[in-house]
Design a protein around this motif. Structure first.
Motif, PDB file in Angstrom:
ATOM      1  N   LEU A 153       0.926  -1.499   0.107  1.00  0.00           N
ATOM      2  CA  LEU A 153       0.116   0.072  -0.096  1.00  0.00           C
ATOM      3  C   LEU A 153       0.513   1.075  -0.149  1.00  0.00           C
ATOM      4  CD1 LEU A 153      -2.703  -1.168   2.651  1.00  0.00           C
ATOM      5  CD2 LEU A 153      -3.225  -0.612   0.105  1.00  0.00           C
ATOM      6  N   GLU A 154       1.811   1.399   0.763  1.00  0.00           N
ATOM      7  CA  GLU A 154       2.753   2.833   0.859  1.00  0.00           C
ATOM      8  C   GLU A 154       3.686   2.693  -0.083  1.00  0.00           C
ATOM      9  OE1 GLU A 154       4.483   5.974   2.752  1.00  0.00           O
ATOM     10  OE2 GLU A 154       2.854   4.699   3.413  1.00  0.00           O
ATOM     11  N   LYS A 155       3.651   1.872  -1.301  1.00  0.00           N
ATOM     12  CA  LYS A 155       4.547   1.492  -2.071  1.00  0.00           C
ATOM     13  C   LYS A 155       4.181   2.211  -3.829  1.00  0.00           C
ATOM     14  CE  LYS A 155       8.724  -0.626  -2.340  1.00  0.00           C
ATOM     15  NZ  LYS A 155       9.474  -1.368  -2.845  1.00  0.00           N
ATOM     16  N   TYR A 156       3.584   1.254  -3.822  1.00  0.00           N
ATOM     17  CA  TYR A 156       2.117   1.090  -5.198  1.00  0.00           C
ATOM     18  C   TYR A 156       0.820   1.889  -4.900  1.00  0.00           C
ATOM     19  CZ  TYR A 156       6.349  -1.752  -5.467  1.00  0.00           C
ATOM     20  OH  TYR A 156       7.749  -2.121  -5.793  1.00  0.00           O
ATOM     21  N   GLY A 157       0.237   1.316  -3.146  1.00  0.00           N
ATOM     22  CA  GLY A 157      -1.331   1.843  -3.414  1.00  0.00           C
ATOM     23  C   GLY A 157      -2.183   0.953  -3.521  1.00  0.00           C
ATOM     24  N   GLY A 158      -3.520   1.253  -3.314  1.00  0.00           N
ATOM     25  CA  GLY A 158      -4.093   0.122  -3.794  1.00  0.00           C
ATOM     26  C   GLY A 158      -5.718   0.741  -5.127  1.00  0.00           C
ATOM     27  N   PRO A 159      -6.267  -0.419  -5.093  1.00  0.00           N
ATOM     28  CA  PRO A 159      -6.363  -2.297  -4.791  1.00  0.00           C
ATOM     29  C   PRO A 159      -4.734  -2.684  -4.867  1.00  0.00           C
ATOM     30  CG  PRO A 159      -8.093  -1.980  -6.865  1.00  0.00           C
ATOM     31  CD  PRO A 159      -7.584  -1.114  -6.394  1.00  0.00           C
ATOM     32  N   CYS A 160      -4.423  -3.339  -4.610  1.00  0.00           N
ATOM     33  CA  CYS A 160      -3.660  -4.456  -4.816  1.00  0.00           C
ATOM     34  C   CYS A 160      -3.528  -5.962  -4.303  1.00  0.00           C
ATOM     35  CB  CYS A 160      -2.373  -3.628  -3.962  1.00  0.00           C
ATOM     36  SG  CYS A 160      -2.343  -3.694  -2.676  1.00  0.00           S
ATOM     37  N   ILE A 161      -3.019  -7.122  -5.090  1.00  0.00           N
ATOM     38  CA  ILE A 161      -2.566  -8.670  -4.881  1.00  0.00           C
ATOM     39  C   ILE A 161      -1.508  -8.814  -4.679  1.00  0.00           C
ATOM     40  CG2 ILE A 161      -2.937 -10.649  -5.989  1.00  0.00           C
ATOM     41  CD1 ILE A 161      -5.319  -9.434  -7.060  1.00  0.00           C
ATOM     42  N   ILE A 162      -1.026  -9.205  -3.445  1.00  0.00           N
ATOM     43  CA  ILE A 162       0.632  -9.215  -3.123  1.00  0.00           C
ATOM     44  C   ILE A 162       1.298 -10.928  -3.445  1.00  0.00           C
ATOM     45  CG2 ILE A 162       2.009  -8.752  -1.612  1.00  0.00           C
ATOM     46  CD1 ILE A 162      -0.469  -7.137  -0.418  1.00  0.00           C
ATOM     47  N   ILE A 163       1.856 -11.706  -3.847  1.00  0.00           N
ATOM     48  CA  ILE A 163       2.269 -13.245  -4.402  1.00  0.00           C
ATOM     49  C   ILE A 163       2.935 -13.085  -3.331  1.00  0.00           C
ATOM     50  CG2 ILE A 163       2.210 -14.967  -5.729  1.00  0.00           C
ATOM     51  CD1 ILE A 163       0.988 -12.038  -7.128  1.00  0.00           C
ATOM     52  N   ASP A 164       3.320 -13.766  -2.896  1.00  0.00           N
ATOM     53  CA  ASP A 164       3.825 -14.170  -1.447  1.00  0.00           C
ATOM     54  C   ASP A 164       4.918 -15.526  -1.626  1.00  0.00           C
ATOM     55  OD1 ASP A 164       7.162 -14.332   0.011  1.00  0.00           O
ATOM     56  OD2 ASP A 164       5.545 -13.102   1.489  1.00  0.00           O
ATOM     57  N   ILE A 165       6.371 -16.240  -2.777  1.00  0.00           N
ATOM     58  CA  ILE A 165       6.027 -17.013  -3.351  1.00  0.00           C
ATOM     59  C   ILE A 165       7.842 -17.901  -2.382  1.00  0.00           C
ATOM     60  CG2 ILE A 165       6.788 -18.415  -5.263  1.00  0.00           C
ATOM     61  CD1 ILE A 165       5.604 -15.930  -7.311  1.00  0.00           C
ATOM     62  N   GLY A 166       7.263 -18.272  -1.200  1.00  0.00           N
ATOM     63  CA  GLY A 166       8.307 -18.728  -0.518  1.00  0.00           C
ATOM     64  C   GLY A 166       8.093 -20.387  -0.074  1.00  0.00           C
ATOM     65  N   THR A 167       7.759 -20.780   1.102  1.00  0.00           N
ATOM     66  CA  THR A 167       7.621 -22.083   1.490  1.00  0.00           C
ATOM     67  C   THR A 167       6.193 -22.411   1.120  1.00  0.00           C
ATOM     68  OG1 THR A 167       9.695 -21.900   3.419  1.00  0.00           O
ATOM     69  CG2 THR A 167       8.161 -23.875   3.131  1.00  0.00           C
ATOM     70  N   ALA A 168       5.595 -21.915   2.342  1.00  0.00           N
ATOM     71  CA  ALA A 168       3.914 -21.471   1.086  1.00  0.00           C
ATOM     72  C   ALA A 168       3.482 -20.546   0.569  1.00  0.00           C
ATOM     73  CB  ALA A 168       3.171 -21.520   2.554  1.00  0.00           C
ATOM     74  N   MET A 169       3.084 -20.624  -0.730  1.00  0.00           N
ATOM     75  CA  MET A 169       2.572 -19.255  -1.587  1.00  0.00           C
ATOM     76  C   MET A 169       1.090 -18.413  -1.063  1.00  0.00           C
ATOM     77  SD  MET A 169       1.717 -19.585  -5.714  1.00  0.00           S
ATOM     78  CE  MET A 169       3.185 -20.802  -5.913  1.00  0.00           C
ATOM     79  N   THR A 170       1.107 -17.482  -0.717  1.00  0.00           N
ATOM     80  CA  THR A 170       0.466 -16.504  -0.303  1.00  0.00           C
ATOM     81  C   THR A 170      -0.408 -15.313  -1.303  1.00  0.00           C
ATOM     82  OG1 THR A 170       2.112 -15.288   1.192  1.00  0.00           O
ATOM     83  CG2 THR A 170       0.875 -16.625   1.959  1.00  0.00           C
ATOM     84  N   PHE A 171      -1.562 -15.705  -1.727  1.00  0.00           N
ATOM     85  CA  PHE A 171      -2.321 -14.244  -2.653  1.00  0.00           C
ATOM     86  C   PHE A 171      -3.057 -13.381  -0.922  1.00  0.00           C
ATOM     87  CE2 PHE A 171      -0.927 -17.917  -5.046  1.00  0.00           C
ATOM     88  CZ  PHE A 171      -1.003 -17.436  -6.576  1.00  0.00           C
ATOM     89  N   CYS A 172      -2.636 -12.611  -0.721  1.00  0.00           N
ATOM     90  CA  CYS A 172      -3.505 -11.451  -0.131  1.00  0.00           C
ATOM     91  C   CYS A 172      -4.684 -10.171  -1.019  1.00  0.00           C
ATOM     92  CB  CYS A 172      -2.434 -10.720   0.951  1.00  0.00           C
ATOM     93  SG  CYS A 172      -1.733 -12.075   1.829  1.00  0.00           S
ATOM     94  N   ALA A 173      -5.765  -9.737  -0.812  1.00  0.00           N
ATOM     95  CA  ALA A 173      -5.886  -8.666  -1.383  1.00  0.00           C
ATOM     96  C   ALA A 173      -6.100  -7.679  -0.403  1.00  0.00           C
ATOM     97  CB  ALA A 173      -7.857  -9.050  -2.293  1.00  0.00           C
ATOM     98  N   VAL A 174      -5.680  -6.280  -0.996  1.00  0.00           N
ATOM     99  CA  VAL A 174      -5.816  -5.182  -0.193  1.00  0.00           C
ATOM    100  C   VAL A 174      -6.457  -3.886  -0.737  1.00  0.00           C
ATOM    101  CG1 VAL A 174      -4.925  -3.677   1.281  1.00  0.00           C
ATOM    102  CG2 VAL A 174      -4.193  -5.607   0.848  1.00  0.00           C
TER     103      VAL A 174
END
Length: 263
Positions: free
Chosen positions: A118-139
């Motif tokens: 939100l701080e860097k790019y603004g919303g709405p946004c979808i964040i995909i964190d691709i690590g041991t688990a893969m998470t999708f977040c909607a803000v």
């Protein structure tokens, strides 16, 4: 200087900020068997090698999804850096309306990523964190954390094929240009690479459909160890930000400066 630490299931990523500039960052294995002294020597030596001494660290903030390390690491920080760390939990202010059924159940890394996005790019946004688990977040654009989805990561999937089948080998996870391959190792690599790429795009598309968002007005950000490999060919205009979580920790520290000064 501010030391920021993100504790994941596979890796611990940490970095040092001078004001808003990330001047060094490191990645080490996340090992629950290590003692606080072992971690202390690793942190101390890596930072010292980069020209940063322990007495230059003014404060420390930590986010973690590994509860078993949340005695070891704070103890290490107190002993080796003489600082009592700030821990990312529900006591801090994030300027974020978390619409989870149980807000305290949201992983610290997901909150940190949402704040940074939100701080860097603004919303709405979808964040995909691709690590041991893969998470999708909607803000959304009103700073509402709407929730998301969680999947096994590509590393877990590759290891499951090896450990739960009789003849399939352990493989290196790499890009394959063609889906159709003519040997077993390449076929597994193809299935993982193309399967995850298509799955990521499919979940993004479904999330935008559910919220009524459009691709040209939605910021889509990927982060985590496999972010560059699995999202650089996305059909969406993907922002690949490997330092998103570290940035989020810095931003949260600044957002809570009044509370932190009263510790």
């Amino acid at each position: 200087m501010l030391l920021v630490i993100d504790v994941g299931n596979t890796s611990i990523v940490f970095g040092v900020y001078h004001e808003k500039e990330l001047i060094q960052n490191f990645r080490i294995a996340s090992d629950q068997k290590r003692t606080s002294d072992e971690y202390g020597l690793i942190f101390y030596n890596l930072l010292s090698h980069a020209g940063i001494e322990a007495n230059q660290i003014d404060d420390v903030i930590v986010s973690s999804v590994v509860p078993n390390l949340m005695h070891t690491l704070p103890s290490m920080i107190i002993k080796y850096f003489n600082r009592r760390p700030i821990i990312v939990n529900m006591d801090l202010n994030y300027d974020l309306n978390i619409l989870y059924d149980n807000p305290s159940a949201v992983g610290a890394d997901r909150i940190v990523n949402a704040v940074a996005a939100l701080e860097k790019y603004g919303g709405p946004c979808i964040i995909i964190d691709i690590g041991t688990a893969m998470t999708f977040c909607a803000v959304d654009g009103k700073r509402n954390y709407l929730g998301g989805a969680i999947f096994p990561g590509i590393g877990i999937s590759a290891e499951a094929l090896f450990s739960r089948t009789s003849k399939l080998p352990r493989i290196e996870i790499i890009k394959k240009d063609r889906v159709i391959q003519t040997d077993t190792v390449s076929s597994i690599q193809s299935g993982l690479y193309h399967g995850f790429n298509l799955m990521i795009d499919g979940i993004i598309e479904k999330m935008m459909e559910e919220e009524g968002w459009q691709a040209d007005t939605t910021n889509i950000i990927s982060t985590g160890g496999f972010s560059a490999l699995l999202t650089h060919e996305s059909k969406f205009d993907m922002i690949i930000d490997r330092d998103l979580t570290l940035e989020g920790l810095r931003i949260i520290y600044e957002m809570n400066s009044d509370v932190i000064l009263k510790r």
